[in-house]
Design a protein around this motif. Structure first.
Motif, mmCIF file in Angstrom:
data_model
loop_
_atom_site.group_PDB
_atom_site.id
_atom_site.type_symbol
_atom_site.label_atom_id
_atom_site.label_comp_id
_atom_site.label_asym_id
_atom_site.label_seq_id
_atom_site.Cartn_x
_atom_site.Cartn_y
_atom_site.Cartn_z
ATOM 1 N N ASP A 74 -12.098 59.890 69.089
ATOM 2 C CA ASP A 74 -11.884 60.580 67.814
ATOM 3 C C ASP A 74 -11.255 59.869 66.721
ATOM 4 O O ASP A 74 -10.048 59.440 66.829
ATOM 5 C CB ASP A 74 -10.831 61.853 68.387
ATOM 6 N N HIS A 78 -15.222 61.768 62.302
ATOM 7 C CA HIS A 78 -16.091 61.892 63.224
ATOM 8 C C HIS A 78 -15.841 61.339 64.662
ATOM 9 O O HIS A 78 -14.702 60.741 64.548
ATOM 10 C CB HIS A 78 -17.493 60.810 62.867
ATOM 11 N N ARG A 80 -16.835 59.226 68.054
ATOM 12 C CA ARG A 80 -17.986 58.125 68.219
ATOM 13 C C ARG A 80 -18.224 58.227 69.574
ATOM 14 O O ARG A 80 -17.453 58.064 70.573
ATOM 15 C CB ARG A 80 -17.276 56.803 68.006
ATOM 16 N N SER A 82 -20.575 56.416 72.796
ATOM 17 C CA SER A 82 -20.994 55.158 73.138
ATOM 18 C C SER A 82 -21.183 55.165 74.620
ATOM 19 O O SER A 82 -20.335 55.635 75.450
ATOM 20 C CB SER A 82 -20.138 54.148 72.660
ATOM 21 N N TYR A 87 -24.652 54.043 70.136
ATOM 22 C CA TYR A 87 -23.571 54.442 69.534
ATOM 23 C C TYR A 87 -23.898 55.781 68.622
ATOM 24 O O TYR A 87 -24.997 55.425 67.782
ATOM 25 C CB TYR A 87 -23.199 53.485 68.677
ATOM 26 N N LYS A 89 -22.577 58.716 65.890
ATOM 27 C CA LYS A 89 -21.645 59.058 65.248
ATOM 28 C C LYS A 89 -21.909 60.601 65.062
ATOM 29 O O LYS A 89 -22.809 60.936 64.665
ATOM 30 C CB LYS A 89 -21.673 58.392 64.031
ATOM 31 N N VAL A 91 -20.444 63.522 62.981
ATOM 32 C CA VAL A 91 -19.712 63.724 61.787
ATOM 33 C C VAL A 91 -19.177 65.152 61.965
ATOM 34 O O VAL A 91 -20.062 66.022 62.453
ATOM 35 C CB VAL A 91 -20.757 63.721 60.729
ATOM 36 N N CYS A 99 -27.576 58.358 64.735
ATOM 37 C CA CYS A 99 -27.663 57.418 66.189
ATOM 38 C C CYS A 99 -27.799 56.078 65.726
ATOM 39 O O CYS A 99 -28.684 55.678 64.831
ATOM 40 C CB CYS A 99 -29.146 57.843 66.673
ATOM 41 N N CYS A 100 -27.241 55.080 66.356
ATOM 42 C CA CYS A 100 -27.087 53.665 65.911
ATOM 43 C C CYS A 100 -27.256 53.001 67.068
ATOM 44 O O CYS A 100 -27.154 53.280 68.273
ATOM 45 C CB CYS A 100 -25.798 53.055 65.459
ATOM 46 N N ASN A 104 -24.601 48.782 65.248
ATOM 47 C CA ASN A 104 -24.212 49.912 64.369
ATOM 48 C C ASN A 104 -25.067 49.929 63.253
ATOM 49 O O ASN A 104 -24.876 50.474 62.216
ATOM 50 C CB ASN A 104 -22.913 49.546 63.594
#
Length: 108
Positions: A74, A78, A80, A82, A87, A89, A91, A99-100, A104
C-alpha cells in the motif's frame, strides 16, 4: 439492453486491496476487481459490478490459478501488486490498472 444505463459508469475509487491464495481482490465504489496469478508472467484480471452477485465464468482461461509468492504494498496513491516478473500498479483514485515488467516499463 436492460443495464445499458450502467455501461459508462467508472469503478470509482479503491477502498481496499487484499491478498488471496492466488492473487488479490480489490474493492471499489462500484465493483470488485480480481487479479489471479497463473504463472509469473500471466495474471488474469476480472472486473465486475457489485450488483453481479455471481462470479463471471471465463471461457478464455481453462487453467487453474497457482499459489505463488505475491506482494501487495500500500503506497500513497496506489497499491503495488508484484509476482516477481510482473508489477501491476493499482491506482486508487480513480481505479486504474497499469501493467509493467520487472524494470517498471509499461506493458499496456
Amino acid at each position: 439492453m436492460a443495464n445499458s444505463r450502467n455501461l459508462n459508469l467508472s469503478m470509482g475509487d479503491v477502498h481496499s486491496a487484499g491478498q488471496t491464495n492466488h492473487g488479490a481482490i480489490i474493492q471499489t465504489d462500484h465493483g470488485i476487481a480480481e487479479l489471479e496469478n497463473f504463472k509469473n508472467n500471466t495474471v488474469r484480471v476480472r472486473i465486475r459490478r457489485k450488483e453481479q452477485a455471481k462470479e463471471p465464468h471465463s471461457y478464455a482461461v481453462v487453467a487453474k490459478p497457482i499459489p505463488t509468492s505475491i506482494q501487495i504494498v500500500d503506497l500513497d496513491d496506489h497499491f503495488r501488486f508484484s509476482n516477481g516478473l510482473l508489477y501491476i500498479k493499482i491506482v486508487k483514485s480513480p481505479f486504474r490498472l497499469v501493467c509493467c515488467d520487472a524494470e517498471n516499463k509499461i506493458l499496456n
